[in-house]
Design a protein around this motif. Structure first.
Motif, PDB file in Angstrom:
ATOM      1  N   ASP A   1      37.579  44.334  40.862  1.00 34.28           N
ATOM      2  CA  ASP A   1      38.826  44.460  41.615  1.00 34.28           C
ATOM      3  C   ASP A   1      39.958  44.686  40.613  1.00 34.28           C
ATOM      4  O   ASP A   1      39.892  44.247  39.469  1.00 34.28           O
ATOM      5  N   LEU A   2      40.997  45.348  41.094  1.00 27.15           N
ATOM      6  CA  LEU A   2      42.172  45.622  40.269  1.00 27.15           C
ATOM      7  C   LEU A   2      42.993  44.352  40.018  1.00 27.15           C
ATOM      8  O   LEU A   2      43.685  44.221  39.017  1.00 27.15           O
ATOM      9  N   ASP A   3      42.896  43.419  40.942  1.00 28.09           N
ATOM     10  CA  ASP A   3      43.722  42.215  40.941  1.00 28.09           C
ATOM     11  C   ASP A   3      42.984  41.100  40.185  1.00 28.09           C
ATOM     12  O   ASP A   3      41.861  40.727  40.559  1.00 28.09           O
ATOM     13  N   SER A   4      43.615  40.554  39.142  1.00 30.65           N
ATOM     14  CA  SER A   4      42.900  39.571  38.313  1.00 30.65           C
ATOM     15  C   SER A   4      42.744  38.206  38.989  1.00 30.65           C
ATOM     16  O   SER A   4      41.768  37.508  38.751  1.00 30.65           O
ATOM     17  N   GLU A   5      43.680  37.831  39.867  1.00 29.47           N
ATOM     18  CA  GLU A   5      43.599  36.479  40.474  1.00 29.47           C
ATOM     19  C   GLU A   5      42.297  36.267  41.243  1.00 29.47           C
ATOM     20  O   GLU A   5      41.559  35.314  40.978  1.00 29.47           O
TER      21      GLU A   5
ATOM     22  N   PHE B   1      31.971  39.354  37.185  1.00 29.74           N
ATOM     23  CA  PHE B   1      33.206  39.710  37.900  1.00 29.74           C
ATOM     24  C   PHE B   1      34.161  40.294  36.886  1.00 29.74           C
ATOM     25  O   PHE B   1      34.382  39.698  35.825  1.00 29.74           O
ATOM     26  N   GLN B   2      34.710  41.458  37.168  1.00 32.39           N
ATOM     27  CA  GLN B   2      35.635  42.032  36.188  1.00 32.39           C
ATOM     28  C   GLN B   2      36.782  42.789  36.829  1.00 32.39           C
ATOM     29  O   GLN B   2      36.636  43.383  37.905  1.00 32.39           O
ATOM     30  N   VAL B   3      37.923  42.737  36.110  1.00 32.28           N
ATOM     31  CA  VAL B   3      39.091  43.492  36.551  1.00 32.28           C
ATOM     32  C   VAL B   3      38.833  44.951  36.203  1.00 32.28           C
ATOM     33  O   VAL B   3      38.492  45.275  35.062  1.00 32.28           O
ATOM     34  N   GLN B   4      38.945  45.815  37.196  1.00 33.14           N
ATOM     35  CA  GLN B   4      38.545  47.200  36.984  1.00 33.14           C
ATOM     36  C   GLN B   4      39.216  48.088  38.028  1.00 33.14           C
ATOM     37  O   GLN B   4      39.197  47.770  39.215  1.00 33.14           O
ATOM     38  N   ASP B   5      39.782  49.195  37.580  1.00 32.22           N
ATOM     39  CA  ASP B   5      40.333  50.179  38.511  1.00 32.22           C
ATOM     40  C   ASP B   5      39.189  51.072  38.997  1.00 32.22           C
ATOM     41  O   ASP B   5      38.520  51.727  38.188  1.00 32.22           O
ATOM     42  N   LEU B   6      38.991  51.106  40.308  1.00 31.15           N
ATOM     43  CA  LEU B   6      37.860  51.869  40.855  1.00 31.15           C
ATOM     44  C   LEU B   6      38.003  53.366  40.643  1.00 31.15           C
ATOM     45  O   LEU B   6      37.036  54.113  40.755  1.00 31.15           O
ATOM     46  N   VAL B   7      39.205  53.805  40.354  1.00 33.25           N
ATOM     47  CA  VAL B   7      39.406  55.248  40.235  1.00 33.25           C
ATOM     48  C   VAL B   7      39.001  55.754  38.849  1.00 33.25           C
ATOM     49  O   VAL B   7      38.817  56.954  38.639  1.00 33.25           O
ATOM     50  N   LYS B   8      38.827  54.823  37.899  1.00 31.17           N
ATOM     51  CA  LYS B   8      38.239  55.234  36.616  1.00 31.17           C
ATOM     52  C   LYS B   8      37.260  54.161  36.137  1.00 31.17           C
ATOM     53  O   LYS B   8      37.578  53.332  35.293  1.00 31.17           O
ATOM     54  N   LEU B   9      36.071  54.238  36.687  1.00 31.84           N
ATOM     55  CA  LEU B   9      35.010  53.306  36.300  1.00 31.84           C
ATOM     56  C   LEU B   9      34.501  53.690  34.906  1.00 31.84           C
ATOM     57  O   LEU B   9      34.636  54.850  34.491  1.00 31.84           O
ATOM     58  N   PRO B  10      33.913  52.740  34.165  1.00 35.14           N
ATOM     59  CA  PRO B  10      33.477  53.042  32.802  1.00 35.14           C
ATOM     60  C   PRO B  10      32.528  54.251  32.744  1.00 35.14           C
ATOM     61  O   PRO B  10      31.688  54.436  33.629  1.00 35.14           O
TER      62      PRO B  10
END
Ligand SMILES: C[S@@+](CC[C@H](N)C(=O)[O-])C[C@H]1O[C@@H](n2cnc3c(N)ncnc32)[C@H](O)[C@@H]1O
Length: 295
Positions: free
Chosen positions: A141-145, A164-173
């Protein structure tokens, strides 16, 4: 409650009575449970003036997620109600072969790699990871909380098969290409800033023949086709006060939760998914399940 004709009132005895047919909407797993909605209204009321400001010519584009205090906790409580006793026994079996592939505890040969995309507090991941210890679950999720909350909860439960990791779905690794057997996006596509970009990334990161479950709101793209849906006023209201402004805040698409199944299917096709099925979600009338596959 009496004047709204929800609770019956006996004038002579001065007693109150909730008839059985109205109790159903307040009960877990009643299929149309709305008991969690008053709290949602309180959350949405908190941002009403922020949303109104967006309509001014010189106002902001949208409202950030951070303005919705308590939203992730509220969502997670609702998901727990909806998913405990439902996800493993009713939802997973609607996906052919998935339960077997997620693996039973005694069958060490089984087990797959799963991505819970836009996970919030990751309730489905926490439930599935306990039931299917041979599978590994990555939740982003983009949101760390909510991500931190979910990681702590996973530790508390002693799970070793979750990340669980903070991650922008629009640029996955880049090294996630072709790496997941199953991706789940629960109520997480319509309020994206760039839903098309996210669907492309989900497609890229699925293995060939991998499955994607997009669970989203039940609705039609054409307004006139929602007139007979008694939940539509509430859904359009929630869309105006949450789903659209959070997307528009990032200069996004602002689809809203009533983007409808027709547009949803065409966007999945555009992202090159195949074998698209539009299924009911067992015991959760408000949602539709778009099940599809990477060829
Ligand atoms: C309506 S919530 C759903 C959360 C969770 N799946 C659930 O069902 O409770 C949508 C989630 O998408 C996340 N989100 C929005 N844009 C995102 C992005 N670009 N990358 C990752 N997560 C995103 C939000 O932070 C939010 O937690």
């Amino acid at each position: 409650m009496v004047t709204a004709r929800i609770v019956e009132y006996d004038r002579r005895q001065r007693t109150y009575f909730l008839p059985p047919h109205r109790r159903a909407v307040l009960q877990l797993h009643a299929g149309k449970n709305v008991a969690h909605m008053p709290e949602f209204l309180r959350l949405l009321a908190g941002v009403a003036t922020d949303v109104a400001d967006c309509f001014k010519l010189d106002g902001p584009e949208g409202v950030p997620y951070s303005a919705y205090h308590g939203l992730q906790a509220w969502l997670a409580n609702m998901r727990k109600q909806e998913m405990e006793n439902n996800l493993v026994d009713y939802f997973v079996p609607t996906i052919p072969g998935l339960k077997e592939r997620l693996g039973e505890k005694h069958n060490l040969e089984s087990g797959i790699r799963v991505h819970d995309a836009g996970c919030g507090r990751g309730i489905p991941t926490l439930i599935l990871a306990q039931h299917f210890p041979n599978s590994t679950f990555v939740a982003t999720d983009l949101d760390s909380e909510p991500v931190q909350w979910a990681a702590a909860e996973s530790n508390r439960l002693g799970l070793v098969n979750t990340t669980f990791q903070v991650q922008d779905l629009v640029k996955l690794p880049a090294d996630w290409s072709d790496s997941f057997d199953y991706v789940l996006a629960w109520d997480a596509i319509h309020d994206q800033a760039d839903p098309e970009g996210v669907l492309r990334e989900i497609y890229r990161t699925l293995k060939p023949k991998g499955l994607f479950s997009m669970v989203d709101m039940r609705g039609h793209t054409e307004l006139a086709e929602n007139l007979d849906n008694p939940a539509a006023p509430m859904l359009y209201g929630a869309s105006l006060l949450h789903c659209m402004p959070v997307s528009l805040y990032f200069g996004g698409r602002g689809l809203g939760n009533m983007w409808g199944q027709e547009l949803a299917v065409s966007m999945l096709q555009e992202a090159r998914f195949t074998n698209i099925l539009v299924l009911d979600v067992p015991n959760i009338h408000a949602n539709l399940h778009f099940l599809c596959q990477k060829p």
